[in-house]
Write a protein that holds these residues in place. Structure first.
Motif: not given
Ligand code: SF4
Length: 315
Positions: A192-193, A272-281, A302-309
């Protein structure tokens, strides 16, 4: 220990989404959307109720006769002093048969007219015009959440309504003032990413004004894997399996032994989180990463770039 029964109105429990500060409404057992990765079809409250009702998961049945069901739900939320409801944990409120028969409308109408303050609908289905009008009429009460994958494909989700129609419904609600969030769920890392899937999908959301996103990743178990092996073309199956660490099962809800799942390999998930969060940002989305479906224990946070819900994003 005997399995918990499937209840019409059930309080969220410790460890579940939003830490249990809401109640689930489960109007029926089963779901005809047919997602190959569905965990709900395997849960004992559901399988027990399906047996009792003499049906199968793909042919959902209301827990009470249809002409009594909305009234019973309204009475339950009143007697349990429910403030926030989530629909649903083990099915989809927009199951086509009940959208068509008007039962979905009757249930949501009963909830909208009850003292419940917030009605959180999460769906892969398609509301009809009457349902859209109801949610618009009670826009302060509804939170609408459409779940969709950038790499939507009919092997994994054979009976979902067209993605464009589902996003159009979400966009119509958003422009009418209903809080609307797109759940990129469940994502498969490495599929998906992919830029060729993710970017056009996010561009489409943007064009439609759907700028709130929560994202989370698919979890697997042995029975889910067995189903995927039965249903998916080998190439897709191999790509999914390659993304998972099948040596380690983690229990996601501390008090529920049925919630042990395999997760995405940590290094793949980070990428993947980096990719998705980067694109969203980059595209100006407001977004969170689902913290419930992130691996329990050290990986959380651990995910610096994506704020956890924190459970309030789409409430
Ligand atoms: S929509 Fe949800 S409950 Fe229905 S089959 Fe898909 S994953 Fe299962």
């Amino acid at each position: 220990m005997a399995a918990e029964p499937l209840r019409l109105v059930e309080k969220g429990s410790l460890g579940t989404c939003w830490y249990g500060k809401y109640h689930y409404v489960e109007p029926w057992a089963g779901c005809s959307h047919g997602c190959a990765y569905c965990y709900a079809r395997l849960r004992t409250p559901v399988t027990g109720k399906l047996r009792e009702l003499g049906t199968v998961f793909e042919d959902p049945r209301p827990l009470w006769p249809a002409d009594e069901l909305p009234r019973r739900i309204a009475a339950e939320v009143l007697s349990q002093d429910v403030r926030v409801v989530k629909l649903c944990r083990y099915t989809d409120i927009m199951n086509p048969a009940f959208v068509r028969s008007g039962l979905t409308w009757e249930i949501l109408d009963a909830l909208a007219r009850s003292p419940v303050e917030r009605i959180i609908v999460t769906t892969k289905g398609l509301p009809d015009e009457r349902l859209l009008a109801l949610m618009r009429e009670h826009k302060a009460k509804f939170s609408y959440n459409a779940a969709a994958r950038p790499a939507a494909d009919s092997a994994l989700e054979p009976h979902l309504p067209p993605l464009a129609d589902r996003l159009a419904a979400a966009a119509a609600l958003r422009s009418a003032g209903v809080q609307t969030t797109i759940h990129l769920d469940p994502l498969v890392a490495g599929i998906d990413d992919e830029a060729a899937k993710l970017r056009p999908f996010l561009d489409d959301l943007r064009r439609r004004g759907l700028l709130r996103v929560m994202f989370s990743y698919l979890l697997l178990s042995d029975p889910i894997l067995a189903r995927l092996r039965d249903q998916l073309p080998p190439r897709l199956l191999d790509r999914i399996v390659a993304a998972y660490d099948l040596t380690r099962l983690d229990r996601y809800l501390p008090r529920d032994e049925e919630t042990a799942y395999y997760s995405t390999r940590p290094e793949l998930k980070h990428a993947s989180v980096d990719k998705v969060a980067g694109a969203l940002r980059e595209l100006g989305f407001e977004f969170v990463l689902c913290s419930l479906k992130s691996t329990p224990g050290p990986e959380r946070g651990e995910y610096r770039d994506a704020k956890p819900c924190d459970g309030t994003f789409y409430a």
